[in-house]
Design an enzyme around this catalytic site. Structure first.
Site, PDB file in Angstrom:
ATOM      1  N   CYS A  99     -21.258  -7.153  -9.560  1.00 58.59           N
ATOM      2  CA  CYS A  99     -21.564  -7.395  -8.150  1.00 58.59           C
ATOM      3  C   CYS A  99     -21.421  -8.854  -7.743  1.00 58.59           C
ATOM      4  CB  CYS A  99     -22.976  -6.909  -7.838  1.00 58.59           C
ATOM      5  SG  CYS A  99     -23.230  -5.137  -8.133  1.00 58.59           S
ATOM      6  N   HIS A 144     -23.112 -18.198 -16.204  1.00 60.28           N
ATOM      7  CA  HIS A 144     -22.746 -17.060 -17.055  1.00 60.28           C
ATOM      8  C   HIS A 144     -23.589 -17.117 -18.324  1.00 60.28           C
ATOM      9  CE1 HIS A 144     -20.559 -13.925 -18.978  1.00 60.28           C
ATOM     10  NE2 HIS A 144     -19.495 -13.992 -18.189  1.00 60.28           N
ATOM     11  N   HIS A 169     -30.250 -20.418   6.077  1.00 56.55           N
ATOM     12  CA  HIS A 169     -30.030 -18.973   5.961  1.00 56.55           C
ATOM     13  C   HIS A 169     -29.801 -18.602   4.497  1.00 56.55           C
ATOM     14  CE1 HIS A 169     -29.565 -19.012  10.328  1.00 56.55           C
ATOM     15  NE2 HIS A 169     -28.723 -20.025  10.176  1.00 56.55           N
ATOM     16  N   HIS A 192     -27.843 -11.001  -2.627  1.00 56.16           N
ATOM     17  CA  HIS A 192     -27.209  -9.726  -2.935  1.00 56.16           C
ATOM     18  C   HIS A 192     -28.196  -8.572  -2.830  1.00 56.16           C
ATOM     19  CE1 HIS A 192     -25.134  -6.502  -4.840  1.00 56.16           C
ATOM     20  NE2 HIS A 192     -25.808  -6.584  -5.959  1.00 56.16           N
ATOM     21  N   ASN A 223     -26.352  -0.659  -1.456  1.00 52.23           N
ATOM     22  CA  ASN A 223     -25.763  -1.670  -2.333  1.00 52.23           C
ATOM     23  C   ASN A 223     -24.248  -1.469  -2.325  1.00 52.23           C
ATOM     24  OD1 ASN A 223     -24.780  -3.211  -4.455  1.00 52.23           O
ATOM     25  ND2 ASN A 223     -26.485  -2.749  -5.834  1.00 52.23           N
TER      26      ASN A 223
END
Length: 505
Positions: free
Chosen positions: A224, A303, A387, A391, A424
Site C-alpha cells: 500500500c 524500509h 494537513h 493511509h 482501503n
C-alpha cells in the site's frame, strides 16, 4: 594548482550534492589566485617601482592564470545553478469513482459472501464482526467479478477491472491538465498483487500512444505504500529528464485477491479492500508552476525488511487447502509503529521548527547520556504541517496514529472519510484524502500536506507538499456528490442488519 588538477576537482565536485559541490569548487579559486600572485607577481616585487607596478598590474590583468581563475569562477557558478535539484510540481490529480452498480452496502457484502458457498459459519461470523468495526460505510465498491454469482475470479475479469480504473483516471487527469500523452516523458505505474505481461505501463503506452523514448517503470509487490515510492521515483527521474512531465498511476486489483478460504488472518482483507485508483501528473517545467497545485518538498522512505518480524507481518500465501490470500499478522500494529518512528526521526529535522527539535534532542540526551527515566518526547508535527493524509488502511491504524501524533478529529477527517466512503484502496487512498481536502476547500496557499503510507515489507513512506495556490474549486472529483453530506460520525461498532438487503430474484 595546475590546470588539469583544477579540472579534475571540478569534475569530482559535480558528482556531489549541489551545495557541497559549490563549496568545494569555490574554495579552490583562492588557491588559483595565490598561485597567480606567486608565479607572476612575486619575482618582481624586489625591484618594484611605480612604472613597474603599473606594468605589473597590466600583466596581471592579462595573465592567463587570472583568466583561468575567472573561468573557474564562472564554471563554478554555472555548475551550481545547473546542478541544483529541479523543483517538482504536481499539476493535477484524478481519483476513480466507480459506477453506482458496483456499490455494495455492508449488508449486501455479508449476504453476498454467505451465498458464495465457500465460507464456514465461523468465518462468516468473523467477517461480520470485522466489518462492523472496520469504519467502512454503506457505499464502497467491489468489482463486478465479485458482485455477480457465482463469483468470476479469473485473468479476464481482473483485467476488466484494471482497465476501467486505469483508463478512467488517466483520461481524467489528461483532460483536466490539457497535456497531450506525447508530452509525457516518464510513466510510473504501481499495482502490488497483479502484474501481467505485457506490463501495465505497456498497456498505457499502447492505449495513449506515448512516444518511443518514454521512460517507464512498473512497480509490483510493494504494498500500500507504493504510491509514495512511485512519487519518489518520479522525483528522482525528473532530476535527470528535464522539461517534461511524469505520469504516476496507482491502483490495486481486487478481483484476483479476494480470499475465499477460512484462514482468519487472511479474511481481514475481505472486509477492508475495495476498488479504487488515482493518476497524478508531475512536472519539472518552470512554465507550469503557475498552474500547478503543489510543489514536492520532501520524500522520506523507510524500509525495515531486514527485521524478520517486519518482513513477515504482511504476506501473500496459500492456506492449508490451497486458497491464496494476504495474511495479516497480530504484530502488524507494533511493526507499523516502529516503522513510523524511524520515518519521522528522519523527516522531523527537515520540517520541524528548531524549538521542537531541541526538545526532542534534550530528551534523547537525558535518556542516553544521563540515564534519566524520562518519557521520549514526540514532536508536535501540527506546528510544521497543516494537513495530514494518513493511509486509510483500517480503523485501528488511524486510531493509533491519531493518538501517537496527537492529531485532532479535524486532521483525521480526510483519512476517516476516505475509509468510510471508499474503503482501503491501497496505494491510491492518499490521493482520495488529498482530493477530500480540496473538495472541502481546506487547501490554502502555502499550506503543507503530509502524506503517510504503510506497506508490506515492511515500509513506511512519507511525502510533504506545499500548496502553490489556494484551491477554491477542486473541479471534477470523486467527492463531488458526497462532499456536502460529509463528514459523518462513525461509531466504533456499527451493527449490520442483514435483513435490510433483499437478494434480487
Amino acid at each position: 594548482m595546475e590546470y588539469r588538477q583544477l579540472v579534475r576537482t571540478v569534475k569530482q565536485a559535480t558528482r556531489n550534492h549541489a551545495g557541497l559541490m559549490y563549496h568545494r569548487l569555490v574554495s579552490h579559486i583562492p588557491h588559483v589566485l595565490v598561485v597567480t600572485v606567486l608565479v607572476v607577481v612575486a619575482p618582481q616585487l624586489s625591484t618594484l617601482t611605480p612604472e613597474k607596478a603599473r606594468a605589473l598590474w597590466n600583466t596581471a590583468v592579462n595573465a592567463p592564470a587570472l583568466a583561468m581563475a575567472c573561468w573557474a569562477a564562472a564554471l563554478a557558478a554555472y555548475t551550481y545553478a545547473s546542478s541544483r535539484p529541479q523543483p517538482v510540481y504536481l499539476v493535477d490529480l484524478a481519483g476513480y469513482k466507480p459506477p453506482v452498480e458496483l456499490e455494495a452496502s455492508r449488508a449486501k457484502t455479508i449476504v453476498h459472501f454467505s451465498r458464495c458457498g465457500r465460507f464456514s459459519e465461523q468465518s462468516m461470523a468473523f467477517q461480520k464482526r470485522m466489518l462492523e468495526r472496520s469504519g467502512l460505510g454503506e457505499a464502497t465498491h467491489f468489482p463486478m467479478s465479485l458482485i455477480r454469482l457465482p463469483v468470476d475470479m479469473c485473468d479476464r475479469t481482473a483485467m476488466e477491472e484494471s482497465h476501467a480504473v486505469i483508463f478512467g483516471v488517466v483520461d481524467e487527469v489528461l483532460r483536466k491538465t490539457g497535456v497531450d500523452a506525447g508530452d509525457v516523458g516518464v510513466l510510473i505505474f504501481n499495482s502490488s498483487l497483479l502484474s501481467p505481461t505485457p506490463s501495465f505501463t505497456s498497456l498505457i503506452v499502447n492505449r495513449y500512444r506515448f512516444r518511443d523514448d518514454v521512460v517507464t517503470h512498473n512497480l509490483s509487490g510493494m504494498g500500500c505504500s507504493a504510491g509514495i515510492i512511485a512519487i519518489d521515483l518520479a522525483k528522482r527521474l525528473l532530476q535527470v529528464h528535464r522539461n517534461t512531465y511524469a505520469l504516476v498511476v496507482s491502483t490495486e486489483n481486487i478481483t484476483l485477491n479476494a480470499y475465499m478460504g477460512n484462514n482468519r488472518p487472511m479474511l481481514v482483507t475481505n472486509t477492508l479492500f475495495r476498488v479504487g485508483g488515482a493518476a497524478i501528473l508531475l512536472t519539472n517545467r518552470a512554465g507550469d508552476r503557475a498552474r500547478s497545485k503543489y510543489q514536492l518538498i520532501h520524500t522520506v522512505r523507510t524500509h525495515r525488511g531486514a527485521h524478520d518480524q517486519s518482513y513477515g507481518c504482511v504476506t501473500q500465501e496459500e492456506d492449508e487447502v490451497g486458497e491464496v490470500g494476504v495474511s495479516l499478522s497480530k504484530e502488524l500494529m507494533a511493526v507499523a509503529g516502529e516503522a513510523l518512528k524511524t520515518n519521522i526521526t528522519t523527516l522531523g529535522p527537515l520540517i520541524l521548527p528548531m524549538s521542537e527539535q531541541l526538545r526532542f534532542l534534550a530528551t534523547v540526551v537525558l535518556k542516553k547520556v544521563f540515564r534519566a527515566q524520562v518519557k521520549a518526547y514526540l514532536p508536535d508535527f501540527k506546528l510544521a504541517l497543516e494537513h495530514f493524509c494518513i493511509h486509510a488502511g483500517g480503523r485501528g491504524v488511524l486510531d493509533e496514529l491519531e493518538n501517537s501524533l496527537k492529531l485532532s478529529p479535524w486532521h483525521m477527517e480526510p483519512s476517516r472519510m476516505t475509509l468510510y466512503r471508499f474503503g482501503n484502496t491501497s496505494s491510491s487512498s492518499l490521493w482520495y484524502e488529498l482530493a477530500y481536502c480540496e473538495a472541502k476547500r481546506r487547501i490554502k496557499k502555502g499550506d503543507r500536506v503530509w502524506q503517510i503510507a504503510f506497506g508490506s515489507g515492511f515500509k513506511c513512506n512519507s511525502a510533504v507538499w506545499r500548496a502553490l495556490r489556494t484551491i477554491d474549486d477542486a473541479g471534477e472529483s470523486p467527492w463531488t456528490q458526497d462532499v456536502h453530506v460529509l463528514p459523518v460520525d462513525v461509531p466504533k461498532v456499527v451493527p449490520i442488519d442483514e435483513t435490510s438487503y433483499q437478494v434480487p430474484i
